[in-house]
Enzyme design. Structure first.
Site, PDB file in Angstrom:
ATOM      1  N   ASP A 165      15.058   3.718   9.021  1.00 33.01           N
ATOM      2  CA  ASP A 165      14.595   2.403   9.475  1.00 33.01           C
ATOM      3  C   ASP A 165      14.666   1.287   8.428  1.00 33.01           C
ATOM      4  O   ASP A 165      14.295   0.153   8.708  1.00 33.01           O
ATOM      5  CB  ASP A 165      13.152   2.516  10.007  1.00 33.01           C
ATOM      6  CG  ASP A 165      12.184   3.066   8.973  1.00 33.01           C
ATOM      7  OD1 ASP A 165      12.642   3.599   7.943  1.00 33.01           O
ATOM      8  OD2 ASP A 165      10.964   2.972   9.187  1.00 33.01           O
ATOM      9  N   GLU A 253       8.546  10.741  -4.262  1.00 36.55           N
ATOM     10  CA  GLU A 253       9.600  10.242  -5.153  1.00 36.55           C
ATOM     11  C   GLU A 253       9.414  10.842  -6.552  1.00 36.55           C
ATOM     12  O   GLU A 253      10.362  11.328  -7.172  1.00 36.55           O
ATOM     13  CB  GLU A 253       9.566   8.707  -5.234  1.00 36.55           C
ATOM     14  CG  GLU A 253       9.894   7.991  -3.921  1.00 36.55           C
ATOM     15  CD  GLU A 253       8.707   7.859  -2.951  1.00 36.55           C
ATOM     16  OE1 GLU A 253       7.603   8.376  -3.285  1.00 36.55           O
ATOM     17  OE2 GLU A 253       8.865   7.236  -1.883  1.00 36.55           O
TER      18      GLU A 253
HETATM   19  C1  UGA Z   1       7.932   5.941   2.928  1.00 28.40           C
HETATM   20  C2  UGA Z   1       9.278   6.241   2.257  1.00 28.40           C
HETATM   21  O1  UGA Z   1      10.192   5.164   2.491  1.00 28.40           O
HETATM   22  C3  UGA Z   1       9.840   7.544   2.828  1.00 28.40           C
HETATM   23  O2  UGA Z   1      11.133   7.796   2.317  1.00 28.40           O
HETATM   24  C4  UGA Z   1       8.865   8.664   2.483  1.00 28.40           C
HETATM   25  O3  UGA Z   1       9.321   9.880   3.063  1.00 28.40           O
HETATM   26  C5  UGA Z   1       7.505   8.331   3.066  1.00 28.40           C
HETATM   27  O4  UGA Z   1       7.051   7.034   2.633  1.00 28.40           O
HETATM   28  C6  UGA Z   1       6.510   9.408   2.636  1.00 28.40           C
HETATM   29  O5  UGA Z   1       5.816   9.175   1.629  1.00 28.40           O
HETATM   30  O6  UGA Z   1       6.518  10.469   3.244  1.00 28.40           O
HETATM   31  P1  UGA Z   1       7.870   5.230   5.600  1.00 28.40           P
HETATM   32  O7  UGA Z   1       8.763   4.089   5.861  1.00 28.40           O
HETATM   33  O8  UGA Z   1       6.417   5.025   5.679  1.00 28.40           O
HETATM   34  O9  UGA Z   1       8.247   5.948   4.274  1.00 28.40           O
HETATM   35  O10 UGA Z   1       8.283   6.509   6.515  1.00 28.40           O
HETATM   36  P2  UGA Z   1       9.193   6.666   7.787  1.00 28.40           P
HETATM   37  O11 UGA Z   1      10.346   5.735   7.759  1.00 28.40           O
HETATM   38  O12 UGA Z   1       8.296   6.675   8.973  1.00 28.40           O
HETATM   39  O13 UGA Z   1       9.736   8.158   7.558  1.00 28.40           O
HETATM   40  C7  UGA Z   1      10.680   8.496   6.560  1.00 28.40           C
HETATM   41  C8  UGA Z   1      11.860   9.248   7.193  1.00 28.40           C
HETATM   42  O14 UGA Z   1      11.390  10.457   7.801  1.00 28.40           O
HETATM   43  C9  UGA Z   1      12.557   8.442   8.294  1.00 28.40           C
HETATM   44  O15 UGA Z   1      13.962   8.561   8.169  1.00 28.40           O
HETATM   45  C10 UGA Z   1      12.039   9.062   9.584  1.00 28.40           C
HETATM   46  O16 UGA Z   1      12.955   9.003  10.649  1.00 28.40           O
HETATM   47  C11 UGA Z   1      11.768  10.507   9.168  1.00 28.40           C
HETATM   48  N1  UGA Z   1      10.676  11.134   9.935  1.00 28.40           N
HETATM   49  C12 UGA Z   1       9.483  10.496  10.146  1.00 28.40           C
HETATM   50  C13 UGA Z   1      10.862  12.398  10.498  1.00 28.40           C
HETATM   51  O17 UGA Z   1      11.944  12.981  10.352  1.00 28.40           O
HETATM   52  N2  UGA Z   1       9.848  12.960  11.235  1.00 28.40           N
HETATM   53  C14 UGA Z   1       8.654  12.336  11.458  1.00 28.40           C
HETATM   54  O18 UGA Z   1       7.773  12.906  12.135  1.00 28.40           O
HETATM   55  C15 UGA Z   1       8.481  11.064  10.886  1.00 28.40           C
HETATM   56 MN    MN Z   2      10.741   3.953   6.671  1.00 30.43          MN
END
Ligand code: UGA
Ligand code: MN
Length: 307
Positions: A165, A253
């Protein structure tokens, strides 16, 4: 009428000033890593040179906006010749929706589609804000295992962890192609951690000496996942390097990087960390109240249509 006389010395001074200004303008233009001339120069070079392959690892999960997010990224990747996309679905099997996005963008032999479901105890529950639990842990680790068993050990390549995203500039992929073997490249990220931009601080020799993070600055690497990419040889050198559920919020990270590098070894990119080429955007949760009402009546707006 008095005659204005210009002396040859003044003319010379004027010419020197003019040349100086011209040189400055030229240099400034060169220093930035944004814009069409920059991209053209880099990618023309790539036709003759060999750019390292970039393995972009993206965890993704099913929700109403998934196809929109992935279409956005896939169209960016049509413009990045040296990219291989490892897309890992948080699901019990790979889906046709994701495969069709990849095929439609013509990424035929430039992607690997995997899947692994996040165990229910780590999955977000209905009302949890989505930052309570780490996301993408399982999926990124599966991709790293795939890389360690499928990628060519002897070929220099880059690994980048890419949320589905965020917003990425094409120039970012040109920049990460410059990462040297054994190094981790770093750059600023816009709109993250409560700041307009989170970025590393450099000294006069362009070495990283700190970070400007406001949120949990005590983290060993107080940066976002989008702020760095890694020379692949490091994953072969440190086979234990992986993500973990056992770390505090915001430490994913730091968790991966602690195996691979130290702050002073980071390679600053994007115009010595002055250009923002990626933004930590987050898509608003889709509101579907009218759709839910329709579905209660046994109807739907997307009957026979993939959205
Ligand atoms: C922030 C960071 O940008 C992420 O790279 C990091 O994994 C996350 O914090 C963390 O600390 O875990 P954020 O933008 O809040 O992330 O997270 P999302 O974009 O909602 O999720 C990160 C990635 O995991 C996305 O590519 C999303 O599609 C994927 N995801 C999310 C899953 O595969 N499964 C889920 O249930 C939720
Ligand atoms: Mn994200």
């Amino acid at each position: 009428m008095s005659e204005v006389r210009i002396r040859p010395r003044q003319v010379l001074v004027l010419i020197i000033v003019f040349i100086f200004v011209l040189l400055m303008v030229h240099r400034n233009g060169k220093r930035t890593c944004q814009g069409p001339e920059y991209l053209q120069a880099m990618y023309t070079k790539s036709l003759t040179d060999t750019l390292p392959k970039i393995y972009a690892i993206t965890p993704t999960y099913s929700r109403p906006a998934q196809k929109a997010e992935l279409t956005r990224l896939s169209h960016l990747f049509m413009l990045v010749p040296n990219l291989h996309w490892i897309i890992v679905e948080d699901a019990n099997s790979t889906t046709a929706l994701v495969r069709n996005v990849l095929l439609r963008a013509g990424l035929t032999d430039r992607f690997t589609q995997l899947n692994i479901k996040t165990p229910p105890e780590f999955k977000l529950q209905g009302k949890d804000p989505n930052w309570i639990k780490p996301r993408g842990v399982e999926q990124r680790n599966l991709a790293l295992n795939w890389l360690r068993s499928h990628a060519d050990v002897d070929r220099h390549a880059i690994v980048f962890f890419m949320d589905d995203d965020n917003s990425y500039a094409l120039e970012l992929f040109v920049e990460m192609s410059k990462i040297k073997p054994g190094r981790v490249g770093i750059w600023p990220v816009g709109l993250v951690g409560g700041l307009m931009v989170e970025r590393p601080l450099l000294n006069e020799e362009n070495k990283v000496i700190g970070f400007n993070a406001a949120w949990r600055p005590e983290r060993p690497f107080p940066i976002d996942m989008a702020a760095f990419a890694i020379s692949m040889d490091l994953f072969f050198k440190y086979p234990q390097a992986a993500f973990s559920y056992e770390v505090q919020r915001g430490y994913q990270e730091s968790e991966i990087l602690r195996y691979l590098t130290t702050s002073d070894q980071l390679q600053p990119l994007a115009n010595n960390c002055r250009d923002v080429l990626v933004w930590h955007t987050r898509t608003e949760k889709t509101k579907l109240n009218a759709e839910e009402m329709l579905q209660r009546q046994g109807k739907r707006s997307d009957e026979g249509i993939e959205v």
